[in-house]
Design a protein around this motif. Structure first.
Motif, PDB file in Angstrom:
ATOM      1  N   PRO A  14       0.839  -1.197   0.000  1.00  0.00           N
ATOM      2  CA  PRO A  14       0.000   0.000   0.000  1.00  0.00           C
ATOM      3  C   PRO A  14       0.880   1.255   0.000  1.00  0.00           C
ATOM      4  N   ALA A  15       0.296   2.355  -0.464  1.00  0.00           N
ATOM      5  CA  ALA A  15       1.048   3.607  -0.547  1.00  0.00           C
ATOM      6  C   ALA A  15       1.394   4.140   0.824  1.00  0.00           C
ATOM      7  N   THR A  16       0.601   3.788   1.834  1.00  0.00           N
ATOM      8  CA  THR A  16       0.874   4.220   3.199  1.00  0.00           C
ATOM      9  C   THR A  16       0.144   3.278   4.135  1.00  0.00           C
ATOM     10  N   TYR A  17       0.081   3.646   5.414  1.00  0.00           N
ATOM     11  CA  TYR A  17      -0.635   2.809   6.379  1.00  0.00           C
ATOM     12  C   TYR A  17      -1.219   3.724   7.431  1.00  0.00           C
ATOM     13  N   SER A  18      -2.090   3.171   8.270  1.00  0.00           N
ATOM     14  CA  SER A  18      -2.671   3.946   9.368  1.00  0.00           C
ATOM     15  C   SER A  18      -1.858   3.660  10.603  1.00  0.00           C
ATOM     16  N   PRO A  19      -1.051   4.627  11.026  1.00  0.00           N
ATOM     17  CA  PRO A  19      -0.162   4.321  12.140  1.00  0.00           C
ATOM     18  C   PRO A  19      -0.914   4.288  13.455  1.00  0.00           C
ATOM     19  N   SER A  28      -0.306   5.929  15.831  1.00  0.00           N
ATOM     20  CA  SER A  28      -0.362   7.258  16.456  1.00  0.00           C
ATOM     21  C   SER A  28      -1.736   7.870  16.341  1.00  0.00           C
ATOM     22  N   ILE A  29      -2.611   7.211  15.540  1.00  0.00           N
ATOM     23  CA  ILE A  29      -3.979   7.714  15.467  1.00  0.00           C
ATOM     24  C   ILE A  29      -4.664   7.557  16.815  1.00  0.00           C
ATOM     25  N   GLU A  30      -4.141   6.636  17.642  1.00  0.00           N
ATOM     26  CA  GLU A  30      -4.749   6.410  18.939  1.00  0.00           C
ATOM     27  C   GLU A  30      -4.071   7.229  20.017  1.00  0.00           C
ATOM     28  N   ARG A  31      -2.752   7.404  19.853  1.00  0.00           N
ATOM     29  CA  ARG A  31      -2.016   8.108  20.907  1.00  0.00           C
ATOM     30  C   ARG A  31      -2.184   9.592  20.723  1.00  0.00           C
ATOM     31  N   GLY A  32      -2.033  10.336  21.810  1.00  0.00           N
ATOM     32  CA  GLY A  32      -1.947  11.780  21.688  1.00  0.00           C
ATOM     33  C   GLY A  32      -0.693  12.093  20.913  1.00  0.00           C
ATOM     34  N   SER A  33      -0.725  13.100  20.092  1.00  0.00           N
ATOM     35  CA  SER A  33       0.411  13.312  19.203  1.00  0.00           C
ATOM     36  C   SER A  33       1.653  13.758  19.951  1.00  0.00           C
ATOM     37  N   TYR A  34       1.483  14.285  21.155  1.00  0.00           N
ATOM     38  CA  TYR A  34       2.614  14.950  21.789  1.00  0.00           C
ATOM     39  C   TYR A  34       3.733  13.993  22.124  1.00  0.00           C
ATOM     40  N   LYS A  70       8.082  10.177  16.502  1.00  0.00           N
ATOM     41  CA  LYS A  70       8.470  11.532  16.077  1.00  0.00           C
ATOM     42  C   LYS A  70       9.655  12.022  16.889  1.00  0.00           C
TER      43      LYS A  70
END
Lengths: 321, 406, 227
Positions: free
Chosen positions: C209-214, C216-222, C227
């Motif tokens: 696939p061109a990408t994936y759903s990481p 991090s969609i569940e974690r707070g981004s901070y 990253k």
């Protein structure tokens, strides 16, 4: 109660019992208030030290503007100009923000062929680039699910697959905002910051939104995304052809969602996801045009909508070949 | 009193503020601790305002967390003041008449906390003026949140202005004209029910969240509020009775115990009804309850939380109901405290977070508040306690003097 | 206390008045609210609007629709909206014109294996079921030929594909198969069959696939660890 003593005559007892004079009380109160408001201000108001006076003036005007729905065309042009200038001053970007109104006699509809989707996720990357989605949090409006045959509910599927696709005996199905005609999100918003435009697109006025996230709780399809932090996009990847209600770079603390690529569709173009799909699994068009492809699909194919029983009346259908 | 000779309202305010800066060592240490808590909360909030809500534990799936949980619970505490007003004004119970003003102080404090929790949860608090009808755009009557804004502020006004009127008159040694404020007191009785039903409707009206979308939410909110609120008020009255000169008769505590027991039992019956519906024939709609009570796909962060809450709730209710020790405060007060905490657990995090898990597309996550949320929550609780202490201290001093005079 | 005392205590002019006022107020609000709530969506569903929309839509009202950069040909079919265009393919075919080699004159071939189509994998249908000559015209090498003997231009290969894949072809003509090029408005231009499908190996290849759903969609981004 005895008359409060002046400071010079305060004795040990007075200090233990903390009898203060009016002067001391007012002094303490004002210090506390100043400290409190200073702490708040440094947090709430963005960094003022580097901003030019023109930038501040633009921000001030932007702060007090109306809800986009209530603006006249002149006011819309004015706000778009201000936003373009701010983008230039703040980030050194040259953007064109359109305020294109909805086209007459157009109601956008979308169909998704679950036989043809192979899980390539080109739609997801195209959407991310087109709509300036935050790279730091990997925001994705489109979610693709690898599904087990026999079940049509995405909760039974795997939304986080990353292997060669298509896998045998599995099918693929994608979700995004379905732009419901009877949207629970627009009903829930306390400030009318989100509404359905006459051409059917459910949009958000990013500056009007207060960030309460009630709409996100109300959406049954996980269609909405919140800007938990400030969105970060590498400068060279920013799409500078923007629309006020669409892919312009959103402020922090505001809701955003798929807008059927309003910056493209109101110029007659297909949304980025439809254009990117290598297998042609996505169909888009004008539901009010009886000769459109979307009407052909609705007429000739077995279509269904997700969670139809909720009565949200979405404009996104799934079909099989 | 010399103060009465000065300008009326100014003198009143001056004295109220002055009394709240004076006091014994214990009171001053308590106040300093509250200020420390509020400063910690303020610092954490400024951090959050700068970096955005990303510093909390919330995300697109669990989009409401500790802030809204506490807001939900505290609306119930605010509504529970009605459980003091009812016996005082409808049944003319003299013991309750003495403590109504304390209940209203607690209600104001709880409401201030509710409104503060909403403000700290907003992504764009500077845009809150968009809610003001006339200047902004108010989505009334479609949005239940709009309704909630109206009823909460209305209730705040009712519970602030009526006691203000009474206390102001008592401060000047006058009898407050009951004919003037009685209608508002009765209005506040009905309004108390409405604030909590409307808050329940916030969640109840969302078809996207089957955990919340059931008709029992509103009544359950009322039952748990009328158990937890009076439990808190019992504790506060006990503290006042022991620490100040304002004495409260035993009958008040006994009757409060009855109110708490009846409400707590109704709450448990409603809990049983919900558990039956979810687990007798589990459907896809029961999946949030499965997550809460048993965990899902290895995510079971809330399982010990809810079982502790239910266990403590049952235990406290039994103690309060069977009353071993015959109204012994050493047994009843801890029981009231335990009940308050148990209901806070089940109605706060135990209600809001499972409603959002799994996501509408079935994805399961766990939620853990970050240090920012914990500090801000601490700050808001300290703010609420400050407001309550402030109001009650002034009220008790004024009422004490008034009673001595009459 | 006795029931009579209770009733006496409960009855108060204030209770009655304020209860009556509250009840009237609530009732008035409900009366105002219910109709607006019921008809909030306008009362009509999408399908109602679609059923009513029978007038043809003038596709040329959107001025920003530009002619495409790619070459197109007028399709030899008609769809429900009339004529439409198809993306031309001949310019994309590397070794067109076929008749440059496939003619009567002798030809000296330098890179023999490559030029003699040795690199084409024919993976169309069951193994061994199709041969080159099943689609390509045996004499007019610049054209295709269907089983009825019709000569088909390479830009209109859909006429050939459609003889077996008739379901997909009628879907494609209507719009349920394939894709429009760039615009949903304006004159309809669609992708040709061979724009997406390699005619010698039409099935899409497996790929990442061109990408994936990481997660991090569940974690707070901070505190995302990536990253």
């Amino acid at each position: 109660m005895t008359h409060p003593k002046s400071e010079e005559t305060m004795g040990k007892d007075d200090i233990v019992n903390n009898r203060t004079s009016r002067r001391n009380f007012l002094k303490g109160l004002s210090i506390a208030a100043a400290a409190g408001s200073a702490t708040l201000m440094t947090g709430c108001i963005p960094d003022v030290s580097n901003a030019s006076s023109e930038e501040l003036k633009l921000k001030w005007q932007e702060f007090f503007k109306k809800n986009y729905r209530l603006m006249t065309q002149e006011e819309k042009n004015a706000t778009v100009n201000r936003l373009e200038k701010l983008a230039h001053l703040r980030d050194g970007l040259d953007v064109q923000i359109s305020s294109q109104a909805p086209r007459d006699n157009v109601l956008y509809g979308y169909a998704f062929n679950i036989t043809r989707c192979e899980g390539f996720m080109e739609c997801v990357t195209a959407c991310i680039k087109e709509n300036n989605l935050d790279r730091k949090t990997d925001t994705q409006y489109i979610r693709v699910f690898e599904m087990e045959p026999g079940q049509l509910d995405p909760s039974t599927g795997n939304g986080k697959f990353y292997h060669e696709v298509p896998v045998e005996n599995k099918f693929y199905m994608a979700t995004q905002c379905f732009h419901c005609e009877n949207a629970p999100c627009t009903k829930a918003c306390p400030t009318k910051a989100t509404w359905r435009e006459p051409d059917g697109i459910v949009v958000v006025d990013y500056e009007w939104c207060i960030g309460c996230r009630y709409c996100q709780a109300a959406c049954p399809y996980f269609g909405r995304r919140f800007n938990w932090g400030k969105p970060e996009i590498p400068k060279e990847e920013i799409n500078t052809k923007q629309h006020y209600l669409g892919n312009r770079i959103r402020p922090k603390g505001k809701m955003e969602k798929c807008t059927f690529c309003v910056q493209r569709t109101r110029e007659g173009k297909l949304p980025a996801c439809v254009e990117a799909c290598p297998t042609g699994a996505r169909v888009f068009g004008n539901l009010l045009d009886p000769d459109s492809e979307i009407r052909f699909v609705l007429k000739h194919k077995k279509v269904f909508r997700m969670k139809e029983e909720l009565g949200t009346d979405p404009k996104f259908w799934y079909f099989i070949d | 009193m010399q103060s009465a000779s000065r300008n009326g309202f100014g003198a009143f305010l001056y004295d109220v503020f002055r009394w709240n800066l004076q006091g014994g060592l214990g009171l001053q240490i308590y106040r300093l601790l509250l200020i420390a808590g509020m400063l910690a909360g303020l610092y954490a909030y400024s951090f959050q305002a700068q970096h955005g809500l990303a510093v909390t534990g919330m995300n697109d799936i669990v989009s409401w967390g500790l802030y809204i949980s506490n807001f939900t619970f505290l609306v119930g505490v605010a509504a529970a003041a009605v459980m003091l007003i009812l016996p005082a004004y409808v049944f003319h119970d003299p013991g309750f008449h003495r403590v109504v003003i304390i209940g209203e102080g607690v209600a104001v404090g709880a409401l201030v906390m509710c409104l503060t929790f909403i403000m700290v949860d907003l992504g764009g608090p500077l845009q809150a003026w968009h809610l003001i009808p006339g200047i902004g755009l108010f989505n009334f009557p479609s949005s239940i949140l709009a309704w909630d804004v109206l009823v909460l502020n209305g209730y705040l006004l009712l519970n602030a202005l009526v006691p203000l009127y009474i206390l102001y008159n008592h401060y000047h040694g006058r009898k407050a004209d009951e004919k003037k404020y009685r209608p508002f007191v009765f209005l506040s009785i009905f309004w108390a029910f409405s604030i909590h039903m409307v808050t329940a409707f916030l969640y109840q009206g969302l078809p996207a969240r089957p955990f919340w979308n059931n008709p029992l939410m509103g009544p359950r909110f009322l039952a748990s509020a009328f158990a937890a609120g009076p439990a808190l008020i019992t504790l506060i009255l006990a503290i006042i009775h022991n620490v100040t000169n304002y004495k409260i008769v035993r009958q008040v505590f006994n009757k409060l115990r009855l109110i708490i027991v009846v409400s707590a039992i109704i709450n448990l019956i409603m809990l049983f009804s919900e558990i039956f519906k979810e687990f007798y024939f589990p459907t896809h709609h029961s999946i949030s309850a499965v997550y809460l009570f048993f965990g899902l796909d290895g995510h079971d962060a809330l399982v010990p939380w809810i079982w502790t809450s239910i266990g403590v709730n049952l235990f406290a209710t039994l103690i309060l109901a069977f009353n071993p020790g015959k109204n012994n405060p050493r047994i009843l007060l801890p029981a009231a405290g335990m009940l308050f905490i148990a209901i806070w657990m089940e109605k706060g995090i135990g209600l809001i977070v499972p409603g959002l898990i799994p996501s509408p597309l079935g994805e399961v996550v766990d939620y853990l508040p970050s240090w920012v949320e914990l500090c801000v929550t601490l700050g808001v609780f300290c703010l609420g306690l400050t407001v309550v202490t402030f109001l009650i201290r002034a009220a008790l001093i004024i009422e004490d003097r008034y009673e001595q005079k009459h | 206390m006795k029931l009579s005392t209770l009733i006496n205590r409960l009855y108060h002019p204030e209770i009655s008045t304020s209860a009556l006022c509250t009840a009237t107020g609530a009732f008035a609000v409900l009366l105002l609210w219910f109709p607006t709530a019921l008809f909030a969506s306008g009362g009509t569903t999408v399908l109602d609007r679609i059923d009513k929309a029978t007038e043809p839509y003038d596709n040329n009202t959107i001025e920003s629709v530009q002619p495409l950069n790619d070459e197109t040909v007028l399709a030899r079919e008609r769809y429900q909206g009339g004529t439409f265009r198809v993306l031309a393919r001949k310019k994309q075919i590397v070794r067109f014109r076929c008749s440059n080699c496939h003619n009567d004159k002798p030809v000296t071939v330098k890179a023999g294996a490559q030029l003699t189509h040795g690199d084409i994998q024919l993976s169309h249908g069951q193994p061994g079921s199709l041969a080159c000559i099943d689609c390509h015209h045996p004499e007019k090498r610049d054209f295709l030929e269907d089983k009825k003997g019709n000569t088909i231009d390479l830009d209109h290969s859909y006429q050939l594909c459609g003889q077996c894949h008739f379901r997909q072809k009628s879907d494609w003509v209507g719009g349920a198969h394939g894709k429009r090029a760039e615009y949903w408005a304006g004159e309809r231009v669609v992708f040709n069959c061979t724009s997406c499908h390699n005619p010698h190996s039409p099935r899409f290849e497996k790929r990442f696939p061109a990408t994936y759903s990481p997660a991090s969609i569940e974690r707070g981004s901070y505190d995302s660890p990536e990253k």
